[in-house]
Design a protein around this motif. Structure first.
Motif, mmCIF file in Angstrom:
data_model
loop_
_atom_site.group_PDB
_atom_site.id
_atom_site.type_symbol
_atom_site.label_atom_id
_atom_site.label_comp_id
_atom_site.label_asym_id
_atom_site.label_seq_id
_atom_site.Cartn_x
_atom_site.Cartn_y
_atom_site.Cartn_z
ATOM 1 N N ALA A 53 0.791 -1.294 -0.104
ATOM 2 C CA ALA A 53 0.014 -0.177 0.072
ATOM 3 C C ALA A 53 0.924 1.291 -0.032
ATOM 4 C CB ALA A 53 -1.018 -0.026 0.901
ATOM 5 N N ALA A 54 1.808 1.335 0.878
ATOM 6 C CA ALA A 54 2.742 2.659 0.944
ATOM 7 C C ALA A 54 3.573 2.639 -0.536
ATOM 8 C CB ALA A 54 3.579 2.428 2.191
ATOM 9 N N ILE A 55 4.312 1.695 -0.704
ATOM 10 C CA ILE A 55 5.142 1.648 -1.780
ATOM 11 C C ILE A 55 4.392 2.181 -3.248
ATOM 12 C CG2 ILE A 55 6.934 0.631 -3.340
ATOM 13 C CD1 ILE A 55 7.825 -0.714 -0.671
ATOM 14 N N THR A 56 3.155 1.387 -3.414
ATOM 15 C CA THR A 56 2.541 1.435 -4.754
ATOM 16 C C THR A 56 1.894 2.716 -4.668
ATOM 17 O OG1 THR A 56 2.317 -0.895 -4.534
ATOM 18 C CG2 THR A 56 0.896 0.187 -6.076
ATOM 19 N N SER A 57 1.411 3.497 -3.464
ATOM 20 C CA SER A 57 0.746 4.501 -3.395
ATOM 21 C C SER A 57 1.965 5.788 -4.135
ATOM 22 C CB SER A 57 0.291 5.099 -2.037
ATOM 23 O OG SER A 57 -0.806 4.229 -1.764
ATOM 24 N N MET A 58 3.282 5.701 -3.438
ATOM 25 C CA MET A 58 4.066 6.716 -3.875
ATOM 26 C C MET A 58 4.408 6.287 -5.473
ATOM 27 S SD MET A 58 8.184 6.209 -3.052
ATOM 28 C CE MET A 58 8.251 4.502 -3.915
ATOM 29 N N ASN A 59 4.540 5.139 -5.881
ATOM 30 C CA ASN A 59 4.682 4.898 -7.280
ATOM 31 C C ASN A 59 3.511 5.371 -8.139
ATOM 32 O OD1 ASN A 59 7.203 3.826 -6.885
ATOM 33 N ND2 ASN A 59 6.552 1.786 -7.015
ATOM 34 N N ASN A 60 2.346 4.998 -7.675
ATOM 35 C CA ASN A 60 1.082 5.593 -8.440
ATOM 36 C C ASN A 60 1.188 6.934 -8.879
ATOM 37 O OD1 ASN A 60 -1.289 3.132 -6.822
ATOM 38 N ND2 ASN A 60 0.248 2.791 -8.530
ATOM 39 N N ILE A 61 1.484 7.834 -7.888
ATOM 40 C CA ILE A 61 1.430 9.226 -8.067
ATOM 41 C C ILE A 61 2.669 9.714 -9.007
ATOM 42 C CG2 ILE A 61 2.264 11.635 -6.915
ATOM 43 C CD1 ILE A 61 -0.642 10.480 -6.120
ATOM 44 N N TYR A 62 3.720 8.720 -8.858
ATOM 45 C CA TYR A 62 4.944 9.145 -9.867
ATOM 46 C C TYR A 62 4.527 8.986 -11.173
ATOM 47 C CZ TYR A 62 9.482 9.512 -11.813
ATOM 48 O OH TYR A 62 10.584 9.759 -12.629
ATOM 49 N N TYR A 63 4.172 7.610 -11.523
ATOM 50 C CA TYR A 63 3.991 6.964 -12.731
ATOM 51 C C TYR A 63 2.633 7.576 -13.423
ATOM 52 C CZ TYR A 63 8.183 4.295 -12.113
ATOM 53 O OH TYR A 63 9.561 4.077 -11.795
ATOM 54 N N ARG A 64 1.810 7.884 -12.699
ATOM 55 C CA ARG A 64 0.456 8.535 -13.220
ATOM 56 C C ARG A 64 0.839 9.861 -13.786
ATOM 57 N NH1 ARG A 64 -3.577 8.216 -9.150
ATOM 58 N NH2 ARG A 64 -3.117 9.994 -8.541
ATOM 59 N N PHE A 65 1.592 10.685 -13.083
ATOM 60 C CA PHE A 65 2.161 11.991 -13.446
ATOM 61 C C PHE A 65 2.840 11.890 -14.833
ATOM 62 C CE2 PHE A 65 5.985 14.697 -13.836
ATOM 63 C CZ PHE A 65 5.242 16.035 -14.088
ATOM 64 N N ARG A 66 3.845 10.944 -14.788
ATOM 65 C CA ARG A 66 4.646 10.987 -16.080
ATOM 66 C C ARG A 66 3.549 10.389 -17.221
ATOM 67 N NH1 ARG A 66 10.363 7.920 -14.863
ATOM 68 N NH2 ARG A 66 9.724 6.627 -16.775
ATOM 69 N N HIS A 67 2.646 9.532 -17.039
ATOM 70 C CA HIS A 67 1.858 8.984 -18.042
ATOM 71 C C HIS A 67 0.741 10.297 -18.403
ATOM 72 C CE1 HIS A 67 -0.884 6.565 -20.250
ATOM 73 N NE2 HIS A 67 -2.118 7.222 -19.379
ATOM 74 N N MET A 68 0.265 10.968 -17.250
ATOM 75 C CA MET A 68 -0.390 12.048 -17.796
ATOM 76 C C MET A 68 0.134 13.101 -18.651
ATOM 77 S SD MET A 68 -3.160 12.631 -14.691
ATOM 78 C CE MET A 68 -2.015 13.060 -13.365
ATOM 79 N N ILE A 69 1.423 13.581 -18.237
ATOM 80 C CA ILE A 69 1.949 14.476 -18.873
ATOM 81 C C ILE A 69 2.499 14.097 -20.545
ATOM 82 C CG2 ILE A 69 4.298 15.943 -18.932
ATOM 83 C CD1 ILE A 69 2.269 16.991 -16.967
ATOM 84 N N GLY A 70 2.774 13.081 -20.441
ATOM 85 C CA GLY A 70 3.327 12.419 -21.980
ATOM 86 C C GLY A 70 4.236 13.153 -22.352
ATOM 87 N N LYS A 71 5.430 13.664 -21.607
ATOM 88 C CA LYS A 71 6.441 14.301 -22.402
ATOM 89 C C LYS A 71 7.453 13.269 -22.032
ATOM 90 C CE LYS A 71 5.518 18.989 -21.447
ATOM 91 N NZ LYS A 71 5.995 20.379 -20.703
ATOM 92 N N GLN A 72 8.251 12.924 -23.033
ATOM 93 C CA GLN A 72 9.364 12.020 -23.291
ATOM 94 C C GLN A 72 10.585 12.399 -22.156
ATOM 95 O OE1 GLN A 72 9.166 8.929 -24.876
ATOM 96 N NE2 GLN A 72 10.974 8.434 -23.639
ATOM 97 N N THR A 73 10.762 13.749 -22.142
ATOM 98 C CA THR A 73 11.768 14.154 -21.266
ATOM 99 C C THR A 73 11.567 13.801 -19.665
ATOM 100 O OG1 THR A 73 10.511 16.252 -21.013
ATOM 101 C CG2 THR A 73 12.267 16.292 -22.533
ATOM 102 N N TYR A 74 10.324 13.674 -19.230
ATOM 103 C CA TYR A 74 10.046 12.926 -17.961
ATOM 104 C C TYR A 74 10.342 11.523 -17.868
ATOM 105 C CZ TYR A 74 8.359 17.676 -16.692
ATOM 106 O OH TYR A 74 7.903 18.784 -16.326
ATOM 107 N N SER A 75 9.832 10.794 -18.940
ATOM 108 C CA SER A 75 10.047 9.492 -18.969
ATOM 109 C C SER A 75 11.572 8.977 -18.964
ATOM 110 C CB SER A 75 9.169 8.849 -20.388
ATOM 111 O OG SER A 75 7.898 9.030 -19.665
ATOM 112 N N ASP A 76 12.476 9.850 -19.559
ATOM 113 C CA ASP A 76 13.871 9.506 -19.827
ATOM 114 C C ASP A 76 14.468 9.770 -18.617
ATOM 115 O OD1 ASP A 76 13.450 9.086 -22.480
ATOM 116 O OD2 ASP A 76 14.118 11.119 -23.160
ATOM 117 N N LYS A 77 13.935 10.445 -17.310
ATOM 118 C CA LYS A 77 14.636 10.806 -16.207
ATOM 119 C C LYS A 77 14.258 9.574 -15.250
ATOM 120 C CE LYS A 77 13.730 15.627 -16.364
ATOM 121 N NZ LYS A 77 15.013 15.983 -16.954
ATOM 122 N N PRO A 78 15.458 9.216 -14.759
ATOM 123 C CA PRO A 78 15.295 7.974 -13.594
ATOM 124 C C PRO A 78 14.340 8.439 -12.349
ATOM 125 C CG PRO A 78 17.553 9.197 -13.393
ATOM 126 C CD PRO A 78 16.823 9.833 -14.492
#
Length: 186
Positions: A84-109
């Motif tokens: 619950a804790a780790i996935t909640s963190m990841n959901n925010i991060y990866y949902r942001f990258r998906h919603m923004i859709g900019k390759q520059t964010y996806s390229d960042k570690p």
């Protein structure tokens, strides 16, 4: 409700649900006690992770307490909490990258620690299943797809995936209905 020392039971919380949540009340009972494809540990781990993701302290406490009565070991509860804790963190991060859709964010570690996901105290398949439920509640499409693929690769069936999402949906619905009871109508 009950005192801080004695957590409520799921049955006690079900009794608090109003008539408007009658379907949730019935679904909550059947999904936790009825037949299904999930093992006992999977069912309770998914339920606990879902209650945490739904931010329902009364439901979380009741599920943890009832899971012990149902014979679920503490390690399952700990993996549900970790998922619950780790996935909640990841959901925010990866949902942001998906919603923004900019390759520059996806390229960042990501540079987000998630070592616990690779060393569960139960099984990796079960931890991924708990994470799938949390990702579904948070609506992170990329995470849902990744966890669904991971559980299938680890031998979890599509029936188990389906039952996981049904359980997550019912737990989230119960959390919403209980919030109205605990906080009162807004």
């Amino acid at each position: 409700m009950t005192t801080a020392e004695t957590p409520p039971t799921v049955e006690a919380l079900r009794a608090l649900l109003p008539e408007a949540a009658k379907d949730i009340k019935l679904n909550l009972q059947s999904i936790l006690s009825g037949p299904g494809s999930l093992t006992n540990d999977q069912k309770w781990g998914v339920a606990i992770a879902s209650a945490i993701a739904s931010r329902s302290e009364p439901l979380r406490a009741a599920l943890v307490s009832d899971s012990a009565v149902a014979g679920v070991e503490a390690k399952v509860v700990e993996d549900a909490k970790a998922a619950a804790a780790i996935t909640s963190m990841n959901n925010i991060y990866y949902r942001f990258r998906h919603m923004i859709g900019k390759q520059t964010y996806s390229d960042k570690p990501a540079r987000l620690r998630m070592n616990r996901l690779s060393s569960p105290t139960t099984t990796r398949a079960d931890l991924e299943l708990f994470s799938l439920a949390v990702s579904a509640i948070h609506g992170c499409e990329r995470c849902v797809r990744a966890h669904e693929e991971a559980v299938l690769e680890r031998g979890i069936s599509e029936d188990q995936v389906h039952d996981t999402i049904r359980l997550a949906a019912v737990i989230h619905g119960a959390a919403v209905a209980l919030d109205e009871v605990v906080r009162g109508p807004r």
